[in-house]
Design a protein around this motif. Structure first.
Motif, PDB file in Angstrom:
ATOM      1  N   SER A  57       0.790  -1.403  -0.039  1.00  0.00           N
ATOM      2  CA  SER A  57       0.032  -0.039   0.064  1.00  0.00           C
ATOM      3  C   SER A  57       0.832   1.310   0.049  1.00  0.00           C
ATOM      4  N   ASN A  58       1.889   1.391   0.472  1.00  0.00           N
ATOM      5  CA  ASN A  58       2.764   2.601   0.421  1.00  0.00           C
ATOM      6  C   ASN A  58       3.674   2.712  -0.687  1.00  0.00           C
ATOM      7  N   THR A  59       3.595   1.770  -1.766  1.00  0.00           N
ATOM      8  CA  THR A  59       4.387   2.179  -3.018  1.00  0.00           C
ATOM      9  C   THR A  59       3.485   1.808  -3.924  1.00  0.00           C
ATOM     10  N   ALA A  60       2.067   1.490  -3.945  1.00  0.00           N
ATOM     11  CA  ALA A  60       1.208   1.018  -4.834  1.00  0.00           C
ATOM     12  C   ALA A  60       0.765   2.547  -5.725  1.00  0.00           C
ATOM     13  N   LEU A  61       0.627   2.368  -7.019  1.00  0.00           N
ATOM     14  CA  LEU A  61       0.279   3.735  -7.608  1.00  0.00           C
ATOM     15  C   LEU A  61      -1.163   4.052  -7.339  1.00  0.00           C
ATOM     16  N   THR A  62      -1.314   5.444  -7.231  1.00  0.00           N
ATOM     17  CA  THR A  62      -2.793   6.000  -6.988  1.00  0.00           C
ATOM     18  C   THR A  62      -3.190   6.556  -8.426  1.00  0.00           C
ATOM     19  N   HIS A  63      -4.595   6.684  -8.562  1.00  0.00           N
ATOM     20  CA  HIS A  63      -5.030   7.079  -9.781  1.00  0.00           C
ATOM     21  C   HIS A  63      -4.293   8.535 -10.402  1.00  0.00           C
ATOM     22  N   ARG A  64      -4.031   9.301  -9.415  1.00  0.00           N
ATOM     23  CA  ARG A  64      -3.214  10.553  -9.685  1.00  0.00           C
ATOM     24  C   ARG A  64      -1.881  10.277 -10.191  1.00  0.00           C
ATOM     25  N   ASP A  65      -1.262   9.425  -9.608  1.00  0.00           N
ATOM     26  CA  ASP A  65      -0.053   8.905 -10.387  1.00  0.00           C
ATOM     27  C   ASP A  65      -0.047   8.319 -11.777  1.00  0.00           C
ATOM     28  N   ALA A  66      -1.168   7.514 -12.028  1.00  0.00           N
ATOM     29  CA  ALA A  66      -1.211   7.047 -13.262  1.00  0.00           C
ATOM     30  C   ALA A  66      -1.491   8.240 -13.951  1.00  0.00           C
ATOM     31  N   PHE A  67      -2.434   9.085 -13.855  1.00  0.00           N
ATOM     32  CA  PHE A  67      -2.778  10.197 -14.704  1.00  0.00           C
ATOM     33  C   PHE A  67      -1.494  11.188 -14.974  1.00  0.00           C
TER      34      PHE A  67
END
Length: 719
Positions: free
Chosen positions: A403-413
């Protein structure tokens, strides 16, 4: 007056009935909560005891081997000048673990030279080490194959071989093999298992019975498995604590609401006391075990560093910053502006007209399409992440992401916008250089490819290194599918590749054009009409389906010959057949091959639609309370599911364009191909949400919220 009394009595009776019904329902719910909590608590307690046992085994083995390795090194210094040292067993690092242990620590070759006293000392030491290791493991419940030891009266006992020296002149006897069970999830682990079995066979055959085999990798993997198991146990304890606190709060609020409506304080007070005495409210076993796990984890895995231990046990979500949102807007605006500039320059230059530069159009089309399709897929993955988070789908648990390194939707955008901004900027600069007559202007897209490859393999902790390395690891697992255990992330990514076949073809052309040095003379036809190119395009057309079919076959063998995995492999085989027939039709557009395309592609499409709706999404259940859907739905609006099914059906039929005789120009044909490839990626992004929704509901229905880590040390039955 009597009439009023009767009304009051009737109302009181009605209130009593309602109160009794409420208390009965509350008791039923309380029993359900207590039963679930007690069951989960018992499982976690048993898991904790098993882990403590595993940790004691590991600590004993490491301590014994480290002590004897140190004594061997100290004594070896005294004999190094007089004779060659005996074959030492590898030393044990205090912080590592995973070993395959076999008895005996001296080899016959080491006893063929030197003094008799030293040979006897080595034999005695090997026997002492073996006895001490076996005694430590037997204390912890590990049994052996071919075990030789001593009984309580001091006499030797035979567990499958001759005595260790019976009479002083016998050969040194191998006592046993300590089994450390590490799943063969990778080629390296599979090789270790083969090597282990080979050594055991040699030992049983009598070849080199006193040879030492202490495999460091086995202990390292065992320690890693135990560490991961402790992390999973702690996660389960935290979830059970939350379950307890949430239910206490729920019962408290329900009782307050009932008192406010009925004004029956006495009954609720009695029930409140019952809730406080319930196991889920009063038991402190979970709290004690959680504290014990924290202490054990700090001591054995983080060197008594509580801060580091909490990073493993309680990984924190990275805080969202406005900077990422700002950068997404900045790159998006820059991309739109640059794209408009490029479109104007291309129109003025007349490049994309029928009389334009064909070679330039081919190069730009493949390079731009490749990055555009990647960016579109990342953007849709960001949309998936946003929807999964909004609907509380635990995608990190399903994919086993941290959970501390997984991508968030903002990172993907941000990744999607930055890729497109960089690509369009490179195309604008390339067009300026070409119009200015600069030599080797077409080398700029090649430099862009080198830059993107360098970023992907960059070893520094920048540009989402954990995500890049995870992507490369998953791609390795896909390419070598039969040799790696198939995880959810692996076959999910392989499914994405089946929708990115046009991207793979663009990569093929780009590699041919730039890596073969053909950009010097612009003979792009060699990368589109050559015979080798056509054969390679044929292979690329079904390679993702081939990888996915291999994954299904591996899962078929691993999951107890599940027939569903064979059926799933058949779906990808049918897709390979349809792709091969369409490729043949492209080369030989006859009436016969038109009908073959229609038959093969229709069969594959029906197969795929059935699997999408029934297996992957869980729909088309005639007994469902939601007509032709499934019983449990996350989205409240049911019509969304019906629309999604129709959309998936329409996009699955995009192959029909290949048999239509549409007479359009070169530019329009390229635009149509790019549009169809984009629609397939959109269909895949749309498919992703419902696939994980179904997986999440299955996990919820089976109360799966913590992964199960296999324990390395297991009891071995004797022959």
């Amino acid at each position: 007056m009597i009439f009023l009394k009767e009304i009051v009595v009737m109302e009181m009776r009605a209130w009593m009935v309602q109160e009794r019904e409420f208390m009965e329902r509350a008791d039923e719910e309380l029993e359900k909560v207590n039963a679930f909590y007690t069951g989960q608590e018992g499982e976690l307690m048993a898991r904790g005891e098993a882990l403590l046992e595993q940790l004691r085994i590991l600590a004993d083995v490491k301590r014994i081997l480290a002590d004897h390795a140190a004594s061997r090194r100290a004594r070896g210094l005294g004999h190094s000048r007089s004779m060659p040292p005996p074959s030492p067993s590898p030393s044990v690092n205090g912080s590592s673990g995973r070993y395959l242990l076999s008895s005996g620590l001296a080899s016959p070759q080491s006893m063929s030279d030197g003094s008799l006293e030293l040979q006897q000392a080595q034999v005695s030491e090997g026997a002492a080490v073996a006895d001490e290791v076996m005694a430590a493991l037997e204390r912890n419940g590990v049994s052996f194959v071919g075990l030789t030891g001593k009984t309580k009266d001091g006499k030797a006992k035979d567990g499958g071989g001759k005595g260790r020296g019976g009479g002083g002149g016998g050969a040194l006897q191998m006592p046993a093999t300590v089994r450390i069970d590490i799943p063969a999830t990778s080629p390296g682990r599979a090789a270790l298992k083969v090597w282990e079995e080979l050594v055991n066979v040699l030992r049983k055959d009598g070849a080199d019975p006193a040879a030492a085999f202490v495999h460091r990798k086995k202990i390292q993997h065992a320690e890693k498995n135990i560490r991961d198991a402790f992390m999973a146990l702690y996660r389960g304890l935290e979830l059970l604590k939350k379950f307890s606190s949430l239910n206490v709060k729920a019962f408290t609020k329900i009782l307050k609401k009932f008192v406010k409506v009925s004004e029956q304080q006495r009954a609720t007070d009695l029930f409140s006391e019952k809730v406080k005495r319930s196991p889920f409210s009063s038991s402190d076993k979970v709290l004690q075990l959680a504290d014990e796990v924290e202490c054990i984890f700090m001591k054995h895995f983080t060197g008594n560093d509580r801060k580091v231990a909490m990073k493993y046990l309680k990984p924190q979500q990275p805080r969202n910053t406005h900077m990422i949102t700002f950068l997404v807007g900045l790159f998006t605006g820059t991309f739109v502006s640059l794209f408009i500039i490029y479109a104007i320059l291309a129109h003025v230059s007349g490049i994309f007209t029928s009389t334009g530069n064909t070679a330039y159009m081919e190069i730009v089309y493949h390079v731009f399409s490749m990055f555009a399709l990647i960016s579109l897929h990342i953007f849709l993955y960001g949309c998936n992440l946003f929807m999964w988070k909004s609907t509380r789908i635990n995608h990190n648990f399903i994919f086993d992401f941290s959970s501390n390194t997984a991508l968030t939707h903002r990172d993907a955008f941000l990744m999607s916008a930055s890729i497109m901004c960089t690509v369009v900027a490179a195309l604008v600069i390339n067009l300026f250089l070409k119009n200015a007559g600069v030599a080797y202007a077409n080398a700029l897209p090649g430099a862009l490819l080198l830059l993107s490859t360098g970023v992907l393999f960059c070893p520094f902790d920048i540009f989402y290194r954990s995500t890049r390395y995870c992507f490369m690891r998953v791609m390795r697992n896909i390419i070598f599918s039969p040799f790696y255990k198939v995880l959810m992330a692996d076959f999910f990514m392989a499914d994405q590749l089946t929708s990115q076949i046009p991207l793979l073809r663009h990569m093929e052309f780009t590699a041919c054009y730039f890596m073969a040095g053909s950009f010097r003379t612009h003979p792009y036809e060699t990368c589109t009409s050559g015979q080798q190119y056509k054969h390679l395009a044929y292979v690329i057309s079904f390679l993702p389906y081939f990888w996915r079919a291999l994954q299904c076959l591996r899962r078929y063998l691993e999951e107890g010959h599940d027939i569903n995995q064979l059926a799933n492999a058949g779906k990808y085989v049918s897709a390979m057949v349809a792709a091969a027939v369409r490729f043949k039709y492209t080369a030989t557009p006859t009436t016969f091959w038109v009908w073959m395309v229609i038959i093969s592609s229709s069969g594959a499409t029906i197969y795929q639609l059935y699997w999408d709706f029934v297996k992957d999404w869980g729909f088309l259940n005639p007994k469902s309370k939601n007509r032709w859907l499934r019983n449990e739905l996350i989205l409240k609006n049911k019509s969304i599911y019906y629309v999604s099914m129709m959309l998936n059906l329409a996009l699955r039929l995009a192959w029909t364009e290949s048999v239509m005789k549409i007479h359009i120009g070169k530019v329009e044909s390229r635009l149509l191909d790019f549009s169809l490839a984009s629609l397939e990626i959109i269909r895949r992004g749309h498919w992703n949400f419902y696939r994980l929704e179904n997986e999440h509901l299955n996990n919820v229905g089976k109360f799966r919220a913590v992964k199960t880590v296999p324990l390395p040390f297991r009891e071995l039955e004797t022959d």
